[in-house]
Design a protein around this motif. Sequence first.
Motif, short mmCIF file in Angstrom:
data_model
loop_
_atom_site.label_atom_id
_atom_site.label_comp_id
_atom_site.label_asym_id
_atom_site.label_seq_id
_atom_site.Cartn_x
_atom_site.Cartn_y
_atom_site.Cartn_z
N ILE A 128 -11.67 1.28 -112.07
CA ILE A 128 -9.94 1.08 -111.68
C ILE A 128 -9.70 1.17 -110.55
N HIS A 140 -3.42 1.88 -108.87
CA HIS A 140 -2.66 3.13 -109.64
C HIS A 140 -0.92 2.67 -109.15
N CYS A 154 -8.79 -4.34 -113.84
CA CYS A 154 -7.94 -2.99 -114.48
C CYS A 154 -7.49 -2.11 -113.50
N ARG A 159 -4.25 1.18 -113.40
CA ARG A 159 -3.63 2.21 -114.11
C ARG A 159 -2.71 2.54 -114.16
N THR A 202 -5.09 6.72 -121.67
CA THR A 202 -6.08 7.25 -120.94
C THR A 202 -6.70 8.11 -121.79
N ARG A 251 -4.62 2.72 -119.26
CA ARG A 251 -5.19 1.85 -118.64
C ARG A 251 -5.11 0.25 -119.05
#
Length: 220
Positions: A127, A130, A159, A161, A197, A208
């Motif tokens: 990740i 975020h 990637c 989140r 997740t 995700r």
Amino acid sequence: MHTINNFADLKKVSKALKEEAQAREEKARKQHEEANRRHCEANQFAAAMAEFGVKRMPQKNLADTKAPKPRPVARSIVTEREEILQANMSDQHDPTVFLESEDGRLYRRQGVSPDIPRKLYRGEWTIEAHIDLHGLRIEEAREAVARFIHDSQLRGYRCLRIVHGKGYGSEGGQSVLKEMVRRWLKQRIEVMAFVQTPPTDGDSGAVRVLISQKKNPLHT
């Protein structure tokens, strides 16, 4: 426009949207069949005329396809950024181009390998960015998600989140924002797949997301 006040309204809207999508698909199918029919009739007519020795007359005053094309007009980087940030992400629209697993945890765009969301769930991508949407209203969250995805792609992140919460404080204990985030992600062309997740990383309170890599990324 449909009004969403609670999770029950959301379910009604989802049902109505699915029915509308089915009606559109049926209409598109009939249009496709009609186009094929006309094409076949045109071919049959041309074949029949050829049998009688009828030839097509030469056409005049046609556009010169060999003429040089005009040079592309340079676009402002700021303008391009603003257009992407303003990409339509409807609260009601739920595209059918995304395939969902039976348990409702894994989502992938049509054409993306089924292995991609499974690998995303297992954490095979790190990740890189975020965002937490707690405390935001629907409109604020939509804008935040659009900007987050856009800026992440510009920075070359793949990637991501997104934390939307489980909705324990919402009416009926169901998170409206959770459903909205999924709807928005399905409408972003950059999104290849997203998954709920694992229990160790937020469970049903976050997703995700795997996005495509932007060609010639802009640096901010």
